[in-house]
Scaffold this active site. Structure first.
Site, PDB file in Angstrom:
ATOM      1  N   GLU A 131      33.161  -4.369 -64.388  1.00 47.28           N
ATOM      2  CA  GLU A 131      34.513  -4.792 -64.758  1.00 47.28           C
ATOM      3  C   GLU A 131      35.415  -3.676 -65.290  1.00 47.28           C
ATOM      4  O   GLU A 131      36.594  -3.629 -64.958  1.00 47.28           O
ATOM      5  CB  GLU A 131      34.416  -5.903 -65.809  1.00 47.28           C
ATOM      6  CG  GLU A 131      33.825  -7.166 -65.238  1.00 47.28           C
ATOM      7  CD  GLU A 131      33.541  -8.199 -66.301  1.00 47.28           C
ATOM      8  OE1 GLU A 131      34.183  -9.248 -66.303  1.00 47.28           O
ATOM      9  OE2 GLU A 131      32.650  -7.947 -67.142  1.00 47.28           O
ATOM     10  N   CYS A 156      32.742 -10.661 -45.673  1.00 45.60           N
ATOM     11  CA  CYS A 156      33.761 -10.140 -44.746  1.00 45.60           C
ATOM     12  C   CYS A 156      33.134  -9.268 -43.668  1.00 45.60           C
ATOM     13  O   CYS A 156      33.774  -8.950 -42.674  1.00 45.60           O
ATOM     14  CB  CYS A 156      34.790  -9.308 -45.503  1.00 45.60           C
ATOM     15  SG  CYS A 156      34.129  -7.707 -46.060  1.00 45.60           S
ATOM     16  N   ARG A 214      61.473  -3.379 -41.443  1.00 43.22           N
ATOM     17  CA  ARG A 214      60.624  -4.502 -41.850  1.00 43.22           C
ATOM     18  C   ARG A 214      60.149  -4.239 -43.266  1.00 43.22           C
ATOM     19  O   ARG A 214      59.548  -3.187 -43.532  1.00 43.22           O
ATOM     20  CB  ARG A 214      59.422  -4.548 -40.907  1.00 43.22           C
ATOM     21  CG  ARG A 214      58.543  -5.742 -41.024  1.00 43.22           C
ATOM     22  CD  ARG A 214      57.475  -5.672 -39.936  1.00 43.22           C
ATOM     23  NE  ARG A 214      56.817  -6.952 -39.774  1.00 43.22           N
ATOM     24  CZ  ARG A 214      55.794  -7.353 -40.490  1.00 43.22           C
ATOM     25  NH1 ARG A 214      55.292  -6.568 -41.425  1.00 43.22           N
ATOM     26  NH2 ARG A 214      55.258  -8.544 -40.283  1.00 43.22           N
TER      27      ARG A 214
HETATM   28  C1  FAD Z   1      47.863 -14.673 -39.256  1.00 39.65           C
HETATM   29  C2  FAD Z   1      49.119 -14.603 -38.453  1.00 39.65           C
HETATM   30  C3  FAD Z   1      50.035 -13.600 -38.743  1.00 39.65           C
HETATM   31  C4  FAD Z   1      51.219 -13.538 -38.038  1.00 39.65           C
HETATM   32  N1  FAD Z   1      52.114 -12.566 -38.347  1.00 39.65           N
HETATM   33  C5  FAD Z   1      53.295 -12.510 -37.674  1.00 39.65           C
HETATM   34  C6  FAD Z   1      54.269 -11.527 -37.992  1.00 39.65           C
HETATM   35  O1  FAD Z   1      54.072 -10.705 -38.872  1.00 39.65           O
HETATM   36  N2  FAD Z   1      55.418 -11.538 -37.280  1.00 39.65           N
HETATM   37  C7  FAD Z   1      55.657 -12.430 -36.292  1.00 39.65           C
HETATM   38  O2  FAD Z   1      56.698 -12.378 -35.659  1.00 39.65           O
HETATM   39  N3  FAD Z   1      54.747 -13.354 -35.974  1.00 39.65           N
HETATM   40  C8  FAD Z   1      53.598 -13.431 -36.654  1.00 39.65           C
HETATM   41  N4  FAD Z   1      52.686 -14.388 -36.342  1.00 39.65           N
HETATM   42  C9  FAD Z   1      53.022 -15.394 -35.343  1.00 39.65           C
HETATM   43  C10 FAD Z   1      52.368 -15.110 -34.017  1.00 39.65           C
HETATM   44  O3  FAD Z   1      53.071 -14.111 -33.372  1.00 39.65           O
HETATM   45  C11 FAD Z   1      52.393 -16.414 -33.262  1.00 39.65           C
HETATM   46  O4  FAD Z   1      51.502 -17.287 -33.904  1.00 39.65           O
HETATM   47  C12 FAD Z   1      51.981 -16.248 -31.826  1.00 39.65           C
HETATM   48  O5  FAD Z   1      52.789 -15.358 -31.155  1.00 39.65           O
HETATM   49  C13 FAD Z   1      52.085 -17.605 -31.153  1.00 39.65           C
HETATM   50  O6  FAD Z   1      51.579 -17.498 -29.875  1.00 39.65           O
HETATM   51  P1  FAD Z   1      50.452 -18.467 -29.341  1.00 39.65           P
HETATM   52  O7  FAD Z   1      50.271 -18.145 -27.920  1.00 39.65           O
HETATM   53  O8  FAD Z   1      49.266 -18.410 -30.171  1.00 39.65           O
HETATM   54  O9  FAD Z   1      51.196 -19.839 -29.528  1.00 39.65           O
HETATM   55  P2  FAD Z   1      50.548 -21.264 -29.664  1.00 39.65           P
HETATM   56  O10 FAD Z   1      50.003 -21.433 -31.012  1.00 39.65           O
HETATM   57  O11 FAD Z   1      49.656 -21.522 -28.523  1.00 39.65           O
HETATM   58  O12 FAD Z   1      51.875 -22.122 -29.547  1.00 39.65           O
HETATM   59  C14 FAD Z   1      52.796 -22.151 -30.593  1.00 39.65           C
HETATM   60  C15 FAD Z   1      53.757 -23.316 -30.361  1.00 39.65           C
HETATM   61  O13 FAD Z   1      54.629 -23.008 -29.303  1.00 39.65           O
HETATM   62  C16 FAD Z   1      54.470 -23.917 -28.210  1.00 39.65           C
HETATM   63  N5  FAD Z   1      54.536 -23.082 -27.012  1.00 39.65           N
HETATM   64  C17 FAD Z   1      53.760 -22.009 -26.760  1.00 39.65           C
HETATM   65  N6  FAD Z   1      54.178 -21.414 -25.637  1.00 39.65           N
HETATM   66  C18 FAD Z   1      55.238 -22.127 -25.183  1.00 39.65           C
HETATM   67  C19 FAD Z   1      56.097 -21.994 -24.077  1.00 39.65           C
HETATM   68  N7  FAD Z   1      55.958 -21.000 -23.214  1.00 39.65           N
HETATM   69  N8  FAD Z   1      57.074 -22.904 -23.927  1.00 39.65           N
HETATM   70  C20 FAD Z   1      57.220 -23.928 -24.801  1.00 39.65           C
HETATM   71  N9  FAD Z   1      56.432 -24.103 -25.870  1.00 39.65           N
HETATM   72  C21 FAD Z   1      55.455 -23.203 -26.056  1.00 39.65           C
HETATM   73  C22 FAD Z   1      53.168 -24.593 -28.449  1.00 39.65           C
HETATM   74  O14 FAD Z   1      53.170 -25.905 -27.958  1.00 39.65           O
HETATM   75  C23 FAD Z   1      53.060 -24.581 -29.977  1.00 39.65           C
HETATM   76  O15 FAD Z   1      53.745 -25.655 -30.527  1.00 39.65           O
HETATM   77  C24 FAD Z   1      51.492 -14.482 -37.015  1.00 39.65           C
HETATM   78  C25 FAD Z   1      50.562 -15.477 -36.738  1.00 39.65           C
HETATM   79  C26 FAD Z   1      49.391 -15.547 -37.451  1.00 39.65           C
HETATM   80  C27 FAD Z   1      48.421 -16.646 -37.158  1.00 39.65           C
HETATM   81  S1  FES Z   2      34.456  -9.522 -49.236  1.00 37.33           S
HETATM   82 FE1  FES Z   2      33.953  -7.632 -48.321  1.00 37.33          FE
HETATM   83  S2  FES Z   2      31.973  -7.275 -49.077  1.00 37.33           S
HETATM   84 FE2  FES Z   2      32.610  -9.038 -50.187  1.00 37.33          FE
END
Ligand code: FAD
Ligand code: FES
Ligand code: FES
Length: 1328
Positions: A1256, A116, A411
């Protein structure tokens, strides 16, 4: 017009990619096409932070570079055109000098397995580079929120991060190798590796990229990349129209983080449209009417903009958004992407809930039209994800801020800040004057509905009403009807209760007042009714202390020496199996596993009978050479098959191996595999321990592993004046969650040989299994293990089939074959810890003295024996920590059609120790005594210890548990805090505290272990040991021991010997009989093995030394001595197999833990306020390493007891399949105050230099958290009973209850009362 080449920089080096599949991620590219391997793949879904890199973008207008961390596993390669990437080895490295982040991580002992660590370093770097005024302590702590580490327990990582904070009090930082206890502040400050932002926050944006067009627009050549980056809405419209005309499928992308959640179908698009460079969609505009946010704006930028706004509404929205994902997800994820995922794919979004409550609108582009609609209407539309419609922007209206306008967000998630989706979120806006609700917007989300909603019925009901207990009660009843989780949603009743609880929290403080809140939500003040409002906007400061005694008797053994290779691990240069450069013709494997628990396998094919791209072969048991055997693992209890033969015996069992040209293709092909099953004429599978009992399906347990009962239970029961009979409870499983998934690489060699690199805790066994499977002599096989990215028992037996399958494929196809299990497959096959059902009768006297315990245990071992037959012995060891009077048991190891369980850190021991505590708790409840009192009464005297542990109880002065018990009572202020807890509980309604002290007795056993020490001609020393470095610091202790051992030559300068020693990888042909690295004793046994080698070498060198001493009259350096010994042909390589004395190979370890927790009665969240640990390490071989083991094990124990659900469905298939649903502790879930003392208990004559084990046993101490939680819940239940208007029963039945393991939020809430707020109000209404 021909577009540009894809060009970017990595660590300042230029990379040009001629063409690429647009679904290629940055991680794929970095790991496969560059020498930079610090980006690790641990989850591939944005959930762990192991793959983080810095992304730098240049803005030619301002001539500035903006940089932040991103997840390379989600970022698409084409999206970084024109950007510069910095990985951890780009910050610094062994060649050019490490970055102070690396050296401080090393010096604070913040890296164990190291998998990590590069990601952690990048997180910290990103925080530093985005804090121009310097980082605060709070920001430093938060910088790693969401990054997962399975080894350290986070405390040392936090200290390393805090050392960079401008406002840090240096004396608050924990144990490190920079200064000694008692040093002055000046000395401390001077000893830290210097950090100067001017030198160390160097933005490496190369000049050649600044000149590139794509710095402004990503104009990649479409024909080669299928990637378009329009710069305006008009251009976007044209792109969409031409795709519509040609019938091509398009995917819009911004951060591409959505693929972390939705991993399917990435290759089905004809093209990608990157909308992040469209000006209108990437800006935020503010005026008096509100804020207009472009859909492509990242969540981080939205947060920054909202924070700048006046009024608490926007600030509260920002604070809520800071709990979304983690920093890097917010840095790339866009607000529009989030809304579209929520609208079209039911993503449980926080942002939609916030925006609904703020009455936001969205603008949509549909063909040539732009339409503005309310967010609610947008959410109710059919899915918009059709690449024709585009979300352009979001409008949030300005709400005039006045005293009557209230806004709150809520939340409830398993981890507040650490990357966890909420069970429910809510946001409420209301205008309330003089208790009259003039207007309200009540939004709820993530509860399992199609998307976030406004609870309109409740809004209508409340509007115009004067708030009172009965009005609020009625609103809650209505709300329960509105919150309807979908059919497959987990914990539906819990989610409803949360929604109701949030509504209560919002409105209740307004009742009985003049319409203003009784307390400010931000102040954490207490309501006069004891109602404390939740305040979670900041990660609370962690505080800690460590007391260790370094001893210099056997220098450098006993010193807190930095872990070998720690800085290399931080920079990411330390090589794990998957980092070994791929050979050009290397193939890759992926398992096809059964989805049925018991079925004949009729056929294996691929969907639509088309062989997926890249597939070379599909191997099954039929491909095992004739002279070989279908064997994939072995233990002393027998072998396990590599593949199912005609019959699959559990869901998750390996039935075939797909071999393809890339790992991606192999994984995809395995997913597309179609297996035809036949269950005709087969018995029903055995899926529960009860079924196993009915069908007498058990594994035999050798008497050696079945301890004897103690005393006469019938007599003991007669002595009892109180009994609890046939009490029953269950314990769940746990997954290892090593950060590095199972992996191996096999290389065919000349003359029917094979060389295998395996991430294994048991290479010797891997070796023998491969030889048997292939039907070749063992000398044809060589297994090499350098380091393992976390094992915890999971890389012992379960690593064998992975390496064997690779070897089989390499042997058969005569090509190198590598396999890197994806997290889902790993989780499905791992088996994990043994779940069990426990039934008991216990007899005791009314003064709390136990007289007899009779136990029945049904252990679910799964389909293969693995090591499960040792469980009875392992469970009964720690369970004897109390004087039960008499003890008898019946333990059955059940054979079921579930994945075979295996040894996970403290296997059976953690359950045994906990079972004892659960019984004590129930005895105390039934006697209405303090559990601590019952524990104290029943702690062993030395006499009873001997009765229960016989020959392993050691000498009387070695029984240190009573000493530890008393010491911790004083140092943790146990009694005083117990009183404070009572007082807190009296004064608070919705928060209850509990405190608990738990002792442990943990038996370990040494095993024979080999070692070899060889001195090279320049005086450097190379050491081989049987033990494997899995992060536990084995190499470091071994180095110290060799330095001590060879130091006995008494050469001049021998105190610097440690610098000349290198421990090298395990090689099963180089050093045989390596055995297992397991059971906490491999480090000490390996140390003893090399000590024996050193004794031999020193003896051999003595003659030369004596001669030289005479000649040189007293001053002989190590180099001189070795030079001379070489000249005299002294044998300078010695090996030994340490075989412990039978009489002392087993011994007991002792520790005590006190934990205090606070339970939120409304949400079921348990916060660990403080944990104190005292642990007897004998004379620690290395206190820093042992401290790391203690803290890391304790936090892993917290995961087992409180958080980690690892369950199977009705077919026995594992339910949790990744970071989205398997939640290990993160930095925000560890004890807020964490105090650890390692007691040096002096001389232990039968131990290796008087040391004791640490790997452990401390995990068992985490039961103190569980017991404290039980105590807090008991208080909540007592209180709830007092609210019953008619003294009816309601949903809580009294003080006797079992708290399951793990005690997750839904479990805790269920026990506190799912209807507690309603009951409370009913009590108020009926005047209670
Ligand atoms: C590990 C992780 C944790 C997360 N935790 C949370 C959380 O706690 N709470 C929460 O609310 N969210 C959470 N999310 C969601 C996160 O907010 C969204 O994944 C992120 O906002 C998506 O944005 P992006 O730009 O990466 O979208 P993309 O992955 O680029 O797009 C997502 C989808 O939307 C479409 N799209 C994107 N923009 C548009 C647009 N303007 N118009 C039409 N279609 C569009 C794309 O084609 C795709 O299908 C989490 C995501 C991850 C990966
Ligand atoms: S996963 Fe953090 S040191 Fe092993
Ligand atoms: S591998 Fe990218 S976040 Fe886990």
């Amino acid at each position: 017009m021909e577009g540009e080449d894809l060009e970017f920089a990595v660590n300042g080096e230029r990379f040009k990619v001629n063409s690429v599949d647009p679904s290629t991620t940055l991680l794929d590219f970095l790991r496969l096409n560059t020498p930079f391997k610090s980006v690790k793949l641990a989850c591939g879904e944005g959930g762990c932070g192991a793959c983080l890199v810095m992304l730098s973008k240049y803005d030619p207008d301002s001539d500035r570079v903006k940089e932040h961390s991103i997840n390379s596993c989600l970022t698409l390669l084409c999206s970084i055109n024109g950007c510069s990437i910095t990985t951890s080895e780009g910050l610094g490295n062994a060649k050019n000098g490490f970055h102070p982040i690396h050296t401080r991580f090393a010096g604070f002992h913040a890296s164990q397995c190291g998998f990590c660590t590069p990601g952690m370093c990048i997180s910290l770097y990103s925080a530093l580079s985005n804090a121009p005024g310097g980082l605060t302590v709070s920001e430093a702590e938060k910088s790693i929120a969401g990054n997962l580490c399975r080894c350290t327990g986070y405390r040392p990582i936090v200290d390393a991060c805090k050392s960079f904070a401008a406002d840090v009090d240096i004396e608050d930082l924990g144990l490190n190798s920079f200064w000694k206890k008692g040093d002055s502040r000046e000395v401390m400050l001077k000893s830290l590796p210097p950090y100067d932002p001017k030198d160390h926050l160097v933005t490496t944006f190369p000049e050649f990229l600044k000149k590139k067009k794509s710095v402004v627009r990503n104009g990649l050549d479409h024909s080669r990349y299928r990637w378009t980056s329009p710069c305006s809405i008009t251009e976007l419209r044209n792109v969409l129209e031409s795709a519509a005309n040609s019938g091509g499928s398009l995917k819009l992308v911004v951060g591409n983080t959505g693929t972390g959640y939705y991993k399917d179908g990435e290759e089905r698009f004809d093209g990608y449209v990157d909308i992040s460079r469209i000006q209108e969609m990437s800006t935020i505009k503010k005026d008096e009417d509100g804020i207009e946010i472009g859909a492509a704006v990242t969540i981080s930028d939205v947060i920054d903009a909202l924070k700048e706004e006046e009024g608490s509404l926007f600030k509260k929205m920002a604070a809520h958004m800071e709990k979304i994902g983690n920093h890097s997800i917010r840095n790339s994820g866009s607000i529009g992407g989030n809304l579209v995922m929520a609208q079209s794919r039911k993503f449980p979004s926080d942002i939609t809930t916030l925006l609904l409550a703020a009455d936001a609108s969205v603008c949509m582009l549909n063909g040539r039209k732009i339409k503005k609609v309310k967010l609610q209407e947008f959410l109710d539309w059919p899915p918009v994800l059709d690449s024709k419609r585009v979300l352009l922007k979001v409008d949030v209206p300005a709400w005039a801020a006045d005293n009557e306008l209230l806004f709150e967000t809520y939340r409830a998630a398993p981890r507040s800040f650490g990357n966890a989706l909420p069970y429910v979120n809510a946001a409420f806006l209301a205008r309330v004057s003089h208790q009259m609700v003039d207007k309200c917007l009540l939004a709820f989300g993530s509860y399992g509905g199609d998307h976030s909603i406004r609870a309109r019925e409740v809004e209508r009901f409340l509007t115009g009403k004067l708030l009172s207990h009965s009005v609020l009660h009625e609103a809650m009843v209505l709300l329960r009807g509105v919150i309807v989780p979908g059919k497959d949603t987990s914990y539906p009743e819990y989610r409803k209760a949360l929604a109701v609880g949030f509504l209560f929290e919002f409105f209740y403080p307004l009742i009985d007042n003049d319409g203003r809140r009784l307390c400010s939500p931000d102040s954490g003040e207490k309501h006069s009714n004891g109602h404390v409002h939740r305040t979670e906007s900041l990660l609370p400061f962690l505080s800690s202390s460590q007391q260790v005694l370094e001893s210099n008797e056997f220098q450098p053994v006993g010193e807190a020496v930095i872990k070998a290779g720690a800085a290399l691990q931080a920079s990411g240069e330390a090589v794990f199996v998957d980092d070994i450069p791929t050979l050009p013709d290397c193939l890759h494997g992926a398992f096809i596993y059964s989805t049925e628990p018991l079925a004949k396998i009729k056929s294996i094919s691929f969907s639509e009978n088309v062989t997926p791209t890249g597939v070379f072969a599909v191997l099954t048991f039929k491909d095992i050479p004739q002279q070989g055997e279908n064997i994939g693992s072995k233990t002393v209890f027998g072998p396990g098959p590599l593949f199912a033969d005609e019959l699959a015996r559990c869901a998750g069992q390996r039935i075939a191996l797909v071999v393809a040209d890339t790992q991606k293709h192999a994984d995809r092909a395995a997913k597309l595999a179609v297996v035809e099953y036949d269950v005709k004429n087969l018995e029903e599978p055995i899926l529960t321990v009860e079924d196993a009992v009915k069908r007498s399906s058990f594994f035999d347990v050798h008497p050696m592993f079945y301890p004897e009962p103690v005393g006469d239970v019938l007599e003991g029961m007669k002595e009892a004046d109180r009994k609890i009979l046939l009490a029953e409870f269950r314990l769940g499983s746990q997954y290892f969650f090593y950060m590095e998934p199972q992996t191996a690489l096999a290389l065919p060699d000349e003359d029917n040989c094979v060389k295998v690199f395996s991430s294994s805790q048991a290479p010797e066994y891997v070796h023998s299994v491969i030889a048997t499977c292939l039907g070749i002599p063992e000398h044809n096989v060589r297994v090499i293990t350098r380091r393992v990215g976390g094992g915890f028992g999971g890389k012992a037996i379960k690593s064998m089939p992975v390496a064997t399958a690779c070897a089989l494929a390499a042997h058969k196809l005569n090509r190198p074959v590598k396999m890197y299990l994806n997290r889902k497959t790993d989780m499905i096959m791992a088996g994990g810890r043994h779940p069990m059902k426990v039934t008991y009768n216990v007899g005791f006297r009314s003064d709390g003295k136990l007289t007899a315990l009779e136990l029945t245990m049904l252990i679910d071992a799964g389909t293969e024996p693995d090591v499960s037959p040792i469980l009875p012995r392992n469970i009964m060891g720690p369970l004897r920590k109390y004087d039960w009077g008499a003890l008898s048991f019946d333990v059955k190891v059940c054979k079921t059609n579930l994945p075979s369980r295996t040894a996970m850190r403290a296997p059976g021991e953690v359950q045994g120790s906990y079972i004892a505590e659960a019984i004590i708790e129930n005895v105390a409840s039934s006697l209405q005594m303090e559990a601590d009192e019952v524990r104290k009464i029943n702690l062993h005297s030395y006499g009873s210890l001997v009765k229960f542990y016989k020959h392993i109880s050691g000498e009387e002065d070695e029984y240190t548990l009573p000493l530890l018990w008393d010491k911790l009572e004083i140092s943790s202020e146990f009694e005083k805090r117990g009183e404070m807890v009572k007082e807190f509980n009296r004064r608070n309604v919705w928060r209850k505290r509990g405190i608990s002290r738990v002792p442990i007795v943990h038996q370990v056993m040494q095993r024979p272990t080999p070692g070899r020490v060889s001195i090279l001609s320049d005086g450097s020393v190379v050491v081989e040991v049987g033990g494997i470095e899995i992060g536990q610091g084995l190499w470091t202790k071994v180095k110290q021991m060799v330095a001590y051992g060879l130091g006995l030559t008494k050469c001049t300068g021998s105190d610097e010997l440690i610098e000349r020693i290198r421990v090298v990888q395990a090689d099963t042909l180089g050093l045989i009989q390596g055995g297992f690295t397991a059971g906490s004793t491999t480090s000490e046994s390996s140390c003893e093995a090399v000590r024996l080698c050193c004794v031999t070498l020193v003896e051999r060198l003595k003659v030369t030394m004596d001669q030289m001493m005479m000649e040189k009259s007293g001053s002989v350096t190590w180099s001189m001595l070795i030079q001379q010994a070489y000249a005299q042909s002294v044998n300078l390589s010695a090996s030994a197999l340490y075989t412990p004395e039978f009489s002392s190979m087993e011994y007991l370890n002792y520790g005590v833990g006190v934990s205090e927790v606070e339970v939120d009665v409304i949400t079921g969240k348990t916060e660990i306020l403080r944990s104190d640990i005292i642990y007897d390490c004998g004379k620690s071989l290395n206190p820093a390493v042992d401290l790391g083991q203690i803290e890391g094990a304790f936090v892993q124990g917290i995961g087992f007891f409180m958080m980690e659900e690892y369950t199977t469905d009705e077919k026995g298939l594992v339910v949790q399949q990744g970071t989205w649903d398997y939640k290990i502790p993160t930095v925000d879930t560890i004890p807020k105050q964490f105090y650890v003392e390692i007691l040096n208990t002096g001389h232990h004559k039968n131990r290796v230099l008087s040391s004791k084990a640490s790997g452990e046993p401390p995990l068992l101490l985490a039961a103190s958290v569980h017991c404290a939680t039980r105590s807090a819940i008991r208080e909540a239940r007592k209180q709830s009973l007092s609210w019953n208007c008619n003294n009816g029963n309601g949903d809580v039945s009294g003080a006797d209850f079992e708290l399951p393991v793990p005690a997750t939020m839904p479990v805790v809430k269920g026990l506190c009362g799912l209807y507690s707020v309603e009951k409370y109000l009913e009590g108020k209404i009926c005047g209670k």
